[in-house]
Design a protein around this motif. Structure first.
Motif, PDB file in Angstrom:
ATOM      1  N   ALA A 110     -10.011  35.615  -8.004  1.00 16.70           N
ATOM      2  CA  ALA A 110      -9.601  35.126  -9.319  1.00 16.70           C
ATOM      3  C   ALA A 110      -9.745  33.612  -9.356  1.00 16.70           C
ATOM      4  N   PRO A 111     -10.198  33.085 -10.499  1.00 22.19           N
ATOM      5  CA  PRO A 111     -10.279  31.627 -10.622  1.00 22.19           C
ATOM      6  C   PRO A 111      -8.866  31.037 -10.764  1.00 22.19           C
ATOM      7  N   SER A 112      -8.700  29.823 -10.228  1.00 19.29           N
ATOM      8  CA  SER A 112      -7.405  29.143 -10.312  1.00 19.29           C
ATOM      9  C   SER A 112      -7.605  27.639 -10.282  1.00 19.29           C
ATOM     10  N   ILE A 113      -6.488  26.933 -10.347  1.00 18.06           N
ATOM     11  CA  ILE A 113      -6.521  25.464 -10.295  1.00 18.06           C
ATOM     12  C   ILE A 113      -5.702  25.035  -9.095  1.00 18.06           C
ATOM     13  N   SER A 114      -6.230  24.125  -8.292  1.00 20.43           N
ATOM     14  CA  SER A 114      -5.532  23.590  -7.118  1.00 20.43           C
ATOM     15  C   SER A 114      -4.957  22.215  -7.466  1.00 20.43           C
ATOM     16  N   PHE A 115      -3.715  22.019  -7.162  1.00 19.85           N
ATOM     17  CA  PHE A 115      -3.014  20.771  -7.460  1.00 19.85           C
ATOM     18  C   PHE A 115      -2.404  20.254  -6.153  1.00 19.85           C
ATOM     19  N   SER A 116      -2.784  19.035  -5.757  1.00 15.25           N
ATOM     20  CA  SER A 116      -2.242  18.479  -4.506  1.00 15.25           C
ATOM     21  C   SER A 116      -1.829  17.024  -4.715  1.00 15.25           C
ATOM     22  N   ILE A 117      -0.762  16.649  -4.019  1.00 11.73           N
ATOM     23  CA  ILE A 117      -0.244  15.287  -4.073  1.00 11.73           C
ATOM     24  C   ILE A 117      -0.234  14.741  -2.650  1.00 11.73           C
ATOM     25  N   ASN A 118      -0.859  13.597  -2.440  1.00  9.38           N
ATOM     26  CA  ASN A 118      -0.875  12.942  -1.121  1.00  9.38           C
ATOM     27  C   ASN A 118      -0.102  11.637  -1.192  1.00  9.38           C
ATOM     28  N   PHE A 119       0.798  11.454  -0.252  1.00  7.93           N
ATOM     29  CA  PHE A 119       1.574  10.214  -0.204  1.00  7.93           C
ATOM     30  C   PHE A 119       1.015   9.296   0.840  1.00  7.93           C
ATOM     31  N   ASP A 144       0.818  -1.195   0.000  1.00  8.98           N
ATOM     32  CA  ASP A 144       0.000   0.000   0.000  1.00  8.98           C
ATOM     33  C   ASP A 144       0.861   1.259   0.000  1.00  8.98           C
ATOM     34  N   LEU A 145       1.812   1.316  -0.892  1.00  8.66           N
ATOM     35  CA  LEU A 145       2.603   2.526  -1.086  1.00  8.66           C
ATOM     36  C   LEU A 145       1.990   3.263  -2.270  1.00  8.66           C
ATOM     37  N   SER A 146       1.075   4.179  -1.975  1.00  8.67           N
ATOM     38  CA  SER A 146       0.342   4.827  -3.046  1.00  8.67           C
ATOM     39  C   SER A 146       0.516   6.337  -2.977  1.00  8.67           C
ATOM     40  N   MET A 147       0.186   6.955  -4.078  1.00 10.33           N
ATOM     41  CA  MET A 147       0.261   8.392  -4.183  1.00 10.33           C
ATOM     42  C   MET A 147      -1.030   8.860  -4.837  1.00 10.33           C
ATOM     43  N   GLY A 148      -1.657   9.857  -4.232  1.00  7.98           N
ATOM     44  CA  GLY A 148      -2.898  10.394  -4.792  1.00  7.98           C
ATOM     45  C   GLY A 148      -2.668  11.781  -5.346  1.00  7.98           C
ATOM     46  N   VAL A 149      -3.069  11.988  -6.585  1.00  3.86           N
ATOM     47  CA  VAL A 149      -2.950  13.288  -7.234  1.00  3.86           C
ATOM     48  C   VAL A 149      -4.357  13.834  -7.421  1.00  3.86           C
ATOM     49  N   GLU A 150      -4.551  15.095  -7.040  1.00  4.53           N
ATOM     50  CA  GLU A 150      -5.875  15.692  -7.141  1.00  4.53           C
ATOM     51  C   GLU A 150      -5.750  17.076  -7.764  1.00  4.53           C
ATOM     52  N   ILE A 151      -6.521  17.297  -8.833  1.00  2.72           N
ATOM     53  CA  ILE A 151      -6.583  18.597  -9.493  1.00  2.72           C
ATOM     54  C   ILE A 151      -8.031  19.050  -9.444  1.00  2.72           C
ATOM     55  N   GLN A 152      -8.262  20.266  -8.940  1.00  2.00           N
ATOM     56  CA  GLN A 152      -9.634  20.769  -8.854  1.00  2.00           C
ATOM     57  C   GLN A 152      -9.639  22.290  -8.994  1.00  2.00           C
ATOM     58  N   PRO A 153     -10.749  22.821  -9.434  1.00  3.05           N
ATOM     59  CA  PRO A 153     -10.825  24.278  -9.561  1.00  3.05           C
ATOM     60  C   PRO A 153     -10.916  24.933  -8.180  1.00  3.05           C
ATOM     61  N   ALA A 154     -10.404  26.143  -8.092  1.00  2.00           N
ATOM     62  CA  ALA A 154     -10.436  26.884  -6.832  1.00  2.00           C
ATOM     63  C   ALA A 154     -10.553  28.366  -7.135  1.00  2.00           C
ATOM     64  N   ILE A 155     -10.839  29.147  -6.102  1.00  2.00           N
ATOM     65  CA  ILE A 155     -10.911  30.598  -6.214  1.00  2.00           C
ATOM     66  C   ILE A 155      -9.910  31.195  -5.242  1.00  2.00           C
ATOM     67  N   ILE A 156      -9.070  32.093  -5.737  1.00  2.00           N
ATOM     68  CA  ILE A 156      -8.051  32.735  -4.926  1.00  2.00           C
ATOM     69  C   ILE A 156      -8.431  34.193  -4.730  1.00  2.00           C
ATOM     70  N   ALA A 157      -8.293  34.658  -3.508  1.00  5.56           N
ATOM     71  CA  ALA A 157      -8.537  36.070  -3.233  1.00  5.56           C
ATOM     72  C   ALA A 157      -7.273  36.842  -3.550  1.00  5.56           C
ATOM     73  N   THR A 158      -7.345  37.755  -4.537  1.00  4.97           N
ATOM     74  CA  THR A 158      -6.174  38.537  -4.923  1.00  4.97           C
ATOM     75  C   THR A 158      -5.986  39.741  -4.006  1.00  4.97           C
ATOM     76  N   ASN A 159      -7.053  40.387  -3.611  1.00  6.18           N
ATOM     77  CA  ASN A 159      -7.013  41.432  -2.593  1.00  6.18           C
ATOM     78  C   ASN A 159      -8.352  41.402  -1.858  1.00  6.18           C
ATOM     79  N   TYR A 160      -8.697  42.411  -1.127  1.00  3.16           N
ATOM     80  CA  TYR A 160      -9.887  42.359  -0.269  1.00  3.16           C
ATOM     81  C   TYR A 160     -11.200  42.243  -1.049  1.00  3.16           C
ATOM     82  N   ALA A 161     -11.289  42.777  -2.226  1.00  2.00           N
ATOM     83  CA  ALA A 161     -12.580  42.827  -2.911  1.00  2.00           C
ATOM     84  C   ALA A 161     -12.655  41.924  -4.121  1.00  2.00           C
ATOM     85  N   THR A 162     -11.534  41.468  -4.682  1.00  2.00           N
ATOM     86  CA  THR A 162     -11.599  40.693  -5.920  1.00  2.00           C
ATOM     87  C   THR A 162     -11.130  39.258  -5.690  1.00  2.00           C
TER      88      THR A 162
END
Length: 177
Positions: free
Chosen positions: A168-177, A148-166
């Motif tokens: 921006a759409p982004s992509i979240s990329f995470s790797i779990n061991f 059970d030596l596995s690695m999980g890769v997950e890509i999903q859409p996300a929203i990032i706050a650029t400043n207090y009022a705006t």
């Protein structure tokens, strides 16, 4: 009292168990005292004949080379007309003829001496390799090598706050061991 490493591990199909592993420093000291003792402590007894075969074989070969070196040294000094015939290194062996070439005797003497010295170095390296092998295996013994030596890769859409009022759409990329 010697320290032992304790690792609590749990598996899907078994209950939790405590596994103790020997202290790597203790294993190193054991292998330096008696070659193969560290491998026995690490439960790798199949390596002990290899350790003793390597060290013993090299030691036997060095003894053979040492005897040959002494034979050719004695023959070189006994058959050399420039040195007194006092047999200070022993008698000339029977397998070396009395009319042997002095330069050939000197070359053979030097060859056996150099080869013997090189084998001494290899004996020391084999002894050190035995201790290093036991030490490294004691460190890596707790390393998980289960299926059970596995690695999980997950890509999903996300929203990032650029400043207090705006935002921006982004992509979240995470790797779990």
């Amino acid at each position: 009292m010697p320290k032992n490493y304790s690792i609590r591990s749990s598996f899907i199909d078994t209950a939790e168990t405590d596994i103790t592993y020997p202290d790597p420093k203790k294993v190193l000291k054991q292998s330096l005292m008696i070659p193969g003792w560290g491998q026995v402590t690490n439960k790798q007894t199949w390596k002990v004949p290899i350790v003793y075969g390597l060290i013993g074989g090299l030691t036997y070969y060095s003894v053979y080379l040492h005897k040959k070196y002494h034979d050719y040294r004695a023959a070189y000094y006994n058959l050399n007309p420039d040195t007194p015939d006092d047999n200070r290194f022993g008698d000339t062996p029977d397998y070396i003829p009395d009319n042997a070439n002095l330069s050939a005797l000197q070359q053979n003497r030097n060859f056996f001496r150099n080869r013997r010295d090189l084998v001494y170095v290899f004996v020391g390296l084999s002894y050190a390799l035995n201790a290093i092998d036991a030490y490294v295996f004691a460190h890596l013994r707790s390393f998980d090598v289960s299926d059970d030596l596995s690695m999980g890769v997950e890509i999903q859409p996300a929203i990032i706050a650029t400043n207090y009022a705006t935002h921006a759409p982004s992509i979240s990329f995470s790797i779990n061991f």
